[in-house]
Motif scaffolding. Structure first.
Motif, mmCIF file in Angstrom:
data_model
loop_
_atom_site.group_PDB
_atom_site.id
_atom_site.type_symbol
_atom_site.label_atom_id
_atom_site.label_comp_id
_atom_site.label_asym_id
_atom_site.label_seq_id
_atom_site.Cartn_x
_atom_site.Cartn_y
_atom_site.Cartn_z
ATOM 1 N N ALA A 42 -24.544 44.692 -47.744
ATOM 2 C CA ALA A 42 -24.607 45.778 -48.722
ATOM 3 C C ALA A 42 -25.980 45.849 -49.378
ATOM 4 O O ALA A 42 -26.544 46.941 -49.543
ATOM 5 C CB ALA A 42 -23.517 45.599 -49.775
ATOM 6 N N LEU A 43 -26.539 44.709 -49.765
ATOM 7 C CA LEU A 43 -27.875 44.696 -50.362
ATOM 8 C C LEU A 43 -28.920 45.213 -49.385
ATOM 9 O O LEU A 43 -29.834 45.953 -49.777
ATOM 10 C CB LEU A 43 -28.247 43.291 -50.838
ATOM 11 C CG LEU A 43 -27.590 42.832 -52.131
ATOM 12 C CD1 LEU A 43 -27.943 41.380 -52.419
ATOM 13 C CD2 LEU A 43 -27.976 43.722 -53.295
ATOM 14 N N ASN A 44 -28.794 44.832 -48.125
ATOM 15 C CA ASN A 44 -29.724 45.339 -47.109
ATOM 16 C C ASN A 44 -29.629 46.851 -47.002
ATOM 17 O O ASN A 44 -30.642 47.540 -46.908
ATOM 18 C CB ASN A 44 -29.464 44.681 -45.749
ATOM 19 C CG ASN A 44 -29.918 43.246 -45.703
ATOM 20 O OD1 ASN A 44 -30.793 42.834 -46.460
ATOM 21 N ND2 ASN A 44 -29.324 42.464 -44.823
ATOM 22 N N LEU A 45 -28.404 47.376 -47.000
ATOM 23 C CA LEU A 45 -28.219 48.831 -46.938
ATOM 24 C C LEU A 45 -28.817 49.515 -48.170
ATOM 25 O O LEU A 45 -29.466 50.554 -48.052
ATOM 26 C CB LEU A 45 -26.736 49.177 -46.822
ATOM 27 C CG LEU A 45 -26.074 48.863 -45.482
ATOM 28 C CD1 LEU A 45 -24.560 48.987 -45.593
ATOM 29 C CD2 LEU A 45 -26.601 49.806 -44.403
ATOM 30 N N LEU A 46 -28.596 48.932 -49.335
ATOM 31 C CA LEU A 46 -29.124 49.529 -50.566
ATOM 32 C C LEU A 46 -30.647 49.550 -50.573
ATOM 33 O O LEU A 46 -31.251 50.508 -51.055
ATOM 34 C CB LEU A 46 -28.613 48.769 -51.791
ATOM 35 C CG LEU A 46 -27.176 49.052 -52.195
ATOM 36 C CD1 LEU A 46 -26.700 48.046 -53.225
ATOM 37 C CD2 LEU A 46 -27.047 50.467 -52.734
ATOM 38 N N SER A 47 -31.267 48.504 -50.054
ATOM 39 C CA SER A 47 -32.730 48.452 -50.049
ATOM 40 C C SER A 47 -33.327 49.464 -49.077
ATOM 41 O O SER A 47 -34.469 49.872 -49.233
ATOM 42 C CB SER A 47 -33.221 47.043 -49.714
ATOM 43 O OG SER A 47 -32.891 46.710 -48.384
ATOM 44 N N LYS A 48 -32.553 49.891 -48.076
ATOM 45 C CA LYS A 48 -33.046 50.849 -47.077
ATOM 46 C C LYS A 48 -32.737 52.298 -47.446
ATOM 47 O O LYS A 48 -33.228 53.213 -46.811
ATOM 48 C CB LYS A 48 -32.441 50.533 -45.705
ATOM 49 C CG LYS A 48 -32.903 49.208 -45.159
ATOM 50 C CD LYS A 48 -32.192 48.882 -43.873
ATOM 51 C CE LYS A 48 -32.595 47.494 -43.395
ATOM 52 N NZ LYS A 48 -31.871 47.105 -42.189
ATOM 53 N N GLN A 49 -31.909 52.514 -48.460
ATOM 54 C CA GLN A 49 -31.495 53.862 -48.838
ATOM 55 C C GLN A 49 -32.585 54.529 -49.660
ATOM 56 O O GLN A 49 -32.801 54.176 -50.808
ATOM 57 C CB GLN A 49 -30.192 53.828 -49.650
ATOM 58 C CG GLN A 49 -28.997 53.342 -48.892
ATOM 59 C CD GLN A 49 -28.601 54.292 -47.784
ATOM 60 O OE1 GLN A 49 -28.651 55.494 -47.939
ATOM 61 N NE2 GLN A 49 -28.201 53.740 -46.661
ATOM 62 N N THR A 50 -33.274 55.469 -49.085
ATOM 63 C CA THR A 50 -34.300 56.197 -49.823
ATOM 64 C C THR A 50 -34.004 57.691 -49.852
ATOM 65 O O THR A 50 -34.107 58.330 -50.877
ATOM 66 C CB THR A 50 -35.693 55.952 -49.207
ATOM 67 O OG1 THR A 50 -35.640 56.269 -47.819
ATOM 68 C CG2 THR A 50 -36.134 54.514 -49.406
ATOM 69 N N GLU A 51 -33.617 58.254 -48.717
ATOM 70 C CA GLU A 51 -33.381 59.689 -48.639
ATOM 71 C C GLU A 51 -32.116 60.105 -49.391
ATOM 72 O O GLU A 51 -32.116 61.050 -50.162
ATOM 73 C CB GLU A 51 -33.277 60.119 -47.179
ATOM 74 C CG GLU A 51 -33.248 61.614 -47.008
ATOM 75 C CD GLU A 51 -33.231 61.997 -45.538
ATOM 76 O OE1 GLU A 51 -32.652 63.049 -45.240
ATOM 77 O OE2 GLU A 51 -33.776 61.243 -44.712
ATOM 78 N N HIS A 52 -31.004 59.388 -49.164
ATOM 79 C CA HIS A 52 -29.734 59.683 -49.825
ATOM 80 C C HIS A 52 -29.241 58.411 -50.500
ATOM 81 O O HIS A 52 -28.492 57.642 -49.905
ATOM 82 C CB HIS A 52 -28.695 60.182 -48.817
ATOM 83 C CG HIS A 52 -29.103 61.415 -48.089
ATOM 84 N ND1 HIS A 52 -29.147 62.643 -48.699
ATOM 85 C CD2 HIS A 52 -29.519 61.612 -46.819
ATOM 86 C CE1 HIS A 52 -29.564 63.539 -47.828
ATOM 87 N NE2 HIS A 52 -29.798 62.937 -46.684
ATOM 88 N N PRO A 53 -29.668 58.169 -51.744
ATOM 89 C CA PRO A 53 -29.277 56.917 -52.401
ATOM 90 C C PRO A 53 -27.765 56.819 -52.612
ATOM 91 O O PRO A 53 -27.077 57.826 -52.755
ATOM 92 C CB PRO A 53 -30.012 56.960 -53.736
ATOM 93 C CG PRO A 53 -30.415 58.373 -53.933
ATOM 94 C CD PRO A 53 -30.472 59.020 -52.596
ATOM 95 N N ILE A 54 -27.280 55.605 -52.602
ATOM 96 C CA ILE A 54 -25.853 55.342 -52.810
ATOM 97 C C ILE A 54 -25.550 55.470 -54.296
ATOM 98 O O ILE A 54 -26.249 54.900 -55.137
ATOM 99 C CB ILE A 54 -25.485 53.961 -52.257
ATOM 100 C CG1 ILE A 54 -25.636 53.975 -50.728
ATOM 101 C CG2 ILE A 54 -24.074 53.560 -52.668
ATOM 102 C CD1 ILE A 54 -25.525 52.631 -50.065
ATOM 103 N N ASP A 55 -24.496 56.214 -54.619
ATOM 104 C CA ASP A 55 -24.113 56.440 -56.010
ATOM 105 C C ASP A 55 -23.132 55.391 -56.509
ATOM 106 O O ASP A 55 -23.223 54.937 -57.649
ATOM 107 C CB ASP A 55 -23.468 57.826 -56.160
ATOM 108 C CG ASP A 55 -24.390 58.937 -55.715
ATOM 109 O OD1 ASP A 55 -25.466 59.089 -56.319
ATOM 110 O OD2 ASP A 55 -24.049 59.650 -54.748
ATOM 111 N N VAL A 56 -22.165 55.036 -55.657
ATOM 112 C CA VAL A 56 -21.075 54.150 -56.059
ATOM 113 C C VAL A 56 -20.813 53.125 -54.959
ATOM 114 O O VAL A 56 -20.809 53.481 -53.784
ATOM 115 C CB VAL A 56 -19.765 54.940 -56.324
ATOM 116 C CG1 VAL A 56 -18.626 54.007 -56.700
ATOM 117 C CG2 VAL A 56 -19.968 55.996 -57.390
#
Length: 175
Positions: A42-56
């Motif tokens: 999950a942390l890896n996914l969050l660090s890669k999210q730039t275009e559509h950031p995760i809200d929840v």
């Protein structure tokens, strides 16, 4: 923010539970769902999210490799803006304690849900995403912040009262 525009991350190690949560999210109109089997993913996914950031992030607590509590600690320490829904089969008191701990780290907790999840309880918590003011998400009192010179002046002026909580060895009774 409607549920259709939310980007939700499901952090759950059990494939069956993760699929159920994703199905619930789709049934209430969430279109963008990302999944992770543990906190590290999950942390890896969050660090890669730039275009559509995760809200929840809907997060389980018992997971291999990096459990939910460590994941929540990292969220706060790394100042991620994702809001969290805690989902677990642990007791309500444990969920409440983890929620408070998360808030102390600075993580926005929308609420806790005991498994099995339902579309109603998830939908109600997702409605809180629209109002992200700290008073609606965190029920802890705001602590005043002091500059170092204010603290030093307070010490010099005798404005602090020290308290001691002695530790007692229960076998010997010695402090």
């Amino acid at each position: 923010m409607s549920s259709t525009t939310l980007h939700v991350l499901v952090v759950e190690d059990d494939d069956f539970q993760r699929n159920i949560i994703e199905d619930i999210l789709r049934s209430i109109g969430v279109r963008t769902i990302t999944s992770a089997a543990n906190g590290r993913q999950a942390l890896n996914l969050l660090s890669k999210q730039t275009e559509h950031p995760i809200d929840v992030a809907i997060c389980d607590l018992n997971m291999p490799e990096m459990d939910g509590m460590e994941f929540l600690r990292h969220l706060g320490q790394e100042h991620h803006t994702v809001s969290v829904i805690l989902a677990s089969s642990l007791e309500t008191k444990v969920l409440s304690s983890v929620s408070r701990m998360s808030e102390m780290y600075g993580t926005r907790v929308l609420g806790t849900v005991e498994k099995p999840l339902t579309s109603t309880n998830i939908k109600n918590l997702l409605l809180k995403v629209r109002d992200t003011s700290p008073s609606t998400l965190v029920n802890l009192p705001q602590m005043p912040r002091f500059a170092v010179n204010e603290i030093l002046n307070g010490i010099r002026d005798g404005q602090f009262v020290p308290y001691l909580q002695p530790k007692v060895d229960m076998r010997s009774g010695r402090i």
